[in-house]
Structure formats: structure tokens, C-alpha cells
Write an enzyme that holds these catalytic residues in place. Structure first.
Site, mmCIF file in Angstrom:
data_model
loop_
_atom_site.group_PDB
_atom_site.id
_atom_site.type_symbol
_atom_site.label_atom_id
_atom_site.label_comp_id
_atom_site.label_asym_id
_atom_site.label_seq_id
_atom_site.Cartn_x
_atom_site.Cartn_y
_atom_site.Cartn_z
ATOM 1 N N GLU A 1 28.821 14.879 12.490
ATOM 2 C CA GLU A 1 29.478 15.385 13.685
ATOM 3 C C GLU A 1 30.686 16.259 13.339
ATOM 4 O OE1 GLU A 1 28.238 11.063 14.745
ATOM 5 O OE2 GLU A 1 28.608 12.271 12.955
ATOM 6 N N TRP B 1 -2.823 10.404 -19.138
ATOM 7 C CA TRP B 1 -2.178 10.169 -17.852
ATOM 8 C C TRP B 1 -3.263 9.774 -16.855
ATOM 9 C CZ3 TRP B 1 2.898 9.821 -17.600
ATOM 10 C CH2 TRP B 1 3.676 10.504 -18.524
ATOM 11 N N THR C 1 6.764 -3.305 -19.646
ATOM 12 C CA THR C 1 6.554 -1.864 -19.512
ATOM 13 C C THR C 1 7.386 -1.098 -20.528
ATOM 14 O OG1 THR C 1 6.057 -2.127 -17.158
ATOM 15 C CG2 THR C 1 6.663 0.073 -17.903
ATOM 16 N N ASP D 1 5.258 1.237 -23.024
ATOM 17 C CA ASP D 1 5.308 2.679 -22.786
ATOM 18 C C ASP D 1 6.564 3.364 -23.298
ATOM 19 O OD1 ASP D 1 2.900 2.339 -21.458
ATOM 20 O OD2 ASP D 1 3.829 2.203 -19.477
ATOM 21 N N LEU E 1 12.550 6.976 -17.877
ATOM 22 C CA LEU E 1 12.903 6.642 -16.495
ATOM 23 C C LEU E 1 13.981 7.552 -15.910
ATOM 24 C CD1 LEU E 1 12.874 2.725 -16.538
ATOM 25 C CD2 LEU E 1 10.997 4.302 -16.096
ATOM 26 N N ARG F 1 13.115 14.436 -13.863
ATOM 27 C CA ARG F 1 12.927 15.706 -14.571
ATOM 28 C C ARG F 1 12.801 16.896 -13.630
ATOM 29 N NH1 ARG F 1 8.694 12.257 -17.898
ATOM 30 N NH2 ARG F 1 10.246 10.747 -18.608
ATOM 31 N N GLU G 1 8.654 0.515 -10.513
ATOM 32 C CA GLU G 1 7.556 1.225 -11.176
ATOM 33 C C GLU G 1 6.730 0.325 -12.100
ATOM 34 O OE1 GLU G 1 7.848 5.001 -12.892
ATOM 35 O OE2 GLU G 1 8.851 5.937 -11.190
#
Length: 364
Positions: free
Chosen positions: A56, A174, A200, A204, A208, A211, A297
């Protein structure tokens, strides 16, 4: 209440303005404002970041003296209390506006109708409820946080059409295509925290971070009851702008605790449990840091436990048109429901095929 087509047009514009700050206003809501006179826009604005002027105020500044007698469209009830900024209801009164159209009342107990009441008591015509569902959807993160004391949690997963998140050998790169992965980075840009389990990290070794050009790295939150994370894990050093938090338990070795606590940008939250991190307590601690949105994730066991604890609000699943068979993992190994009659039913389902993957958004 009857609203005109012009009312709908300008409230939609206010909602679009508010959405421009998605992911930037925590713990505050997203708010947009449009001011019109003779059905012409004379001022508009949106809340850009906590601690900065509200929507406002931006709109009134642009409108100037022309705001006298004008109509104001605002996506959330104007505040009536002093926080880090003065009350917007008072600013509207001072400007001499004639009519205020509000999409929805503010569930914050500090406001909760008080702003509308203040305007009405001073002779301002106030109408509420225009595009209220759209306004609530826009601020679903804020509403969950302010009404429950818990952050809004979204579980994101990618799987093949036959429900696998990796092959039997563990290969997962992927599953989804590059367009879907770009959407995921937009999620990372929009949510305050990205959360995964220690498995995870081990499998992997993800960074995190976000990008996207001009994107914001989320806080990395690792749930690691035994503190098994490697000293060389990417998440410990992958961002210079956001901390990495490791949630662990009394099972953690003191030497490992000390080493991690000495790393710049790393925090260790230790809970007095033997092995498993108390997830509801963890989520409440996340909100205490003014982080209202969490992107979960993985992994599949942590996700299942979060869902069983009633802590997940929404899912974003990317299903790739691929088949791999075998005994690879699924997105929800930790849920393990034994009877189909007890399966969790999703609602408000949206399906998007634009990327070439099947992107499903739904609420639990």
C-alpha cells in the site's frame, strides 16, 4: 457481494504484482496493491521484502495527492499495528481514499479484521472477498505458518513411469529432463529451505543450490540422526549466501560435532533423542528462524516419515516417460501403507505436460 468486471481486472493485477516477490518476503505475506481513480491506475506496488515498505505504501507514494477519493485494491487486509513498518490502514486514512477492496482478511492475530474495522470506523467503504481463493493460494505458505506454527512443506520427487527414483544399481541421473530440472531450481529459488536426508547426501553428494541467473540459494537442511555426513560433502560449502544446517541427535559423536561446528556457514542442531531427529520439533525450529517454506527433496524414507507425521502439505512430482523395471527405490519408501483403503488421497490436482515429463502438483 457484487463486484464488477473492472474490480476483477484490477484485483488480478494486484495478485500478479504480489507474486513478483515470491520467496522473498518471509515471514511476511505476499501483498500487491493497485490504486485507481476514474477507472485508471494512478499507483501500484507490492511488498518486496520483510522490513521494507508494504504494498500500500508503494502504491500511495506513486499516486501522491491523486489518492484522495480513489479506490484501492489490495490482496490482503491492510495491517493496523506497528511492526517494522507503520500501519497501512493509517496510511490509507491519511491519503483520503474512498473505497478499499480486499481479497482476504489477514489470519495473523495481530491484524485479523482490525485493519478492516479501522477503515470502516473512519468512513471508508470496505468490500472483502474478491478473488479470495486465488489470494489464499498465493499466500499458502504464509497462512500455514501463521496459523499452525509450522512451515509449509512441499515434497518434490522425480520418478520413472513405473515408479522408480533410480535403477537397481542406484543410478538416477537424469530421470527428469532439463526443462523439469529448471522448474525445480525455480522451487529452490522460491522456498526458504531445501531439506534432504543423510542417505541422499551419501548417494548423490548434491550441492542443493539454485542455478538460475539471479536466483537465491535456499538454506540447506540435512536430517542426519547419526551424523554420518562426510566432511567433504558438497552441501557443507556449496553456498556463500545461505547456511547449511545439520539436524542430528544424541547419537552423534562429539568429535564429529566439534569438527562440523567449526566449519564456516555450518550449524548443527542437536536433539536429545537417541537416533531419529524429532521432525515436528525440527519444523518448529525452522519457523523460529523465520523460514516459512520448505522444499523437501528426499530421500524416500525421510519423505515418508514427514508425510506420516502430517508435516507435508503439497507434492510436486515429475514423472518421466521412461521404464526401467528392477527393484530400484520408490519416492516414498518410508510411508509403507498396508491397505489400499488407507491410501492418502490427493486433492486439487494439476497436471502439466509442457516439459515432456508429467508434472503433477497436488495437496495432501
Amino acid at each position: 457481494m457484487d463486484f464488477t468486471a473492472i474490480d476483477h481486472f484490477y484485483m488480478k493485477r494486484a495478485l500478479a504484482l504480489a507474486a513478483q516477490a515470491t520467496g522473498r518476503t518471509s515471514p511476511n505475506p505476499l501483498v500487491g496493491c493497485v490504486i485507481t481513480s476514474a477507472d485508471q491506475v494512478i499507483g501500484e506496488g507490492y511488498h518486496r521484502q520483510a522490513g521494507t515498505p508494504h504494498a500500500e505504501i508503494h502504491a500511495l507514494t506513486e499516486a501522491g495527492q491523486r489518492a484522495k477519493g480513489a479506490t484501492v485494491y489490495v490482496t490482503l487486509e491492510p495491517c493496523s499495528h506497528f511492526g517494522r513498518t507503520p500501519p497501512c490502514a493509517d496510511a490509507l486514512l491519511k491519503a483520503g481514499v474512498n473505497r478499499v477492496v480486499v481479497a482476504m482478511t489477514d489470519p495473523n492475530p495481530l491484524v485479523a479484521g482490525k485493519g478492516i474495522k479501522r477503515l470502516l470506523e473512519n468512513g471508508i467503504k470496505v468490500e472483502t472477498g474478491l478473488l479470495s481463493q486465488e489470494a489464499a493460494r498465493l499466500n499458502e505458505v504464509y497462512i500455514k505458518a501463521i496459523t499452525t506454527g509450522l512451515p509449509f512443506v512441499v515434497y518434490k520427487a522425480a520418478s520413472t513411469l513405473d515408479g522408480k527414483t533410480a535403477t537397481t544399481s542406484g543410478d538416477s541421473r537424469w530421470i527428469s529432463n532439463s526443462q523439469s530440472r529448471e522448474i525445480v531450481h525455480q522451487f529452490r529459488n522460491n522456498y526458504d529451505v531445501i531439506m534432504i536426508g543423510s542417505g541422499t547426501v551419501q548417494a548423490d553428494n548434491p550441492a542443493l543450490n539454485c542455478r538460475l541467473a539471479g536466483g537465491r540459494d535456499p538454506v540447506r537442511l540435512i536430517v542426519d540422526g547419526k551424523l554420518s555426513i562426510s566432511d567433504n560433502a558438497q552441501v557443507l560449502t556449496s553456498s556463500n549466501s545461505a547456511p547449511c544446517i545439520i539436524a542430528t541427535t544424541a547419537a552423534a559423536a562429539e568429535s564429529k560435532l566439534a569438527g562440523l561446528r567449526n566449519l564456516p556457514g555450518v550449524e548443527v542442531w542437536q536433539y536429545a533423542t537417541d537416533r531419529y531427529v524429532p521432525l515436528q520439533m525440527l519444523m518448529r525450529d525452522v519457523l523460529k528462524r523465520n523460514w516459512t517454506g520448505v522444499l523437501l527433496e528426499g530421500g524416500s524414507r525421510l519423505a515418508g516419515n514427514m508425510i506420516k507425521a502430517g508435516l507435508v502439505d503439497k507434492i510436486e512430482f515429475f514423472i518421466a516417460p521412461k521404464l526401467i523395471g528392477g527393484n530400484g527405490p520408490s519416492p516414498l519408501a518410508g510411508l509403507d501403507i498396508s491397505r489400499m483403503s488407507e491410501a492418502l488421497q490427493l486433492k486439487n490436482i494439476e497436471v502439466d505436460l509442457k516439459t515432456g515429463d508429467i508434472h503433477i502438483s497436488a495437496y495432501l
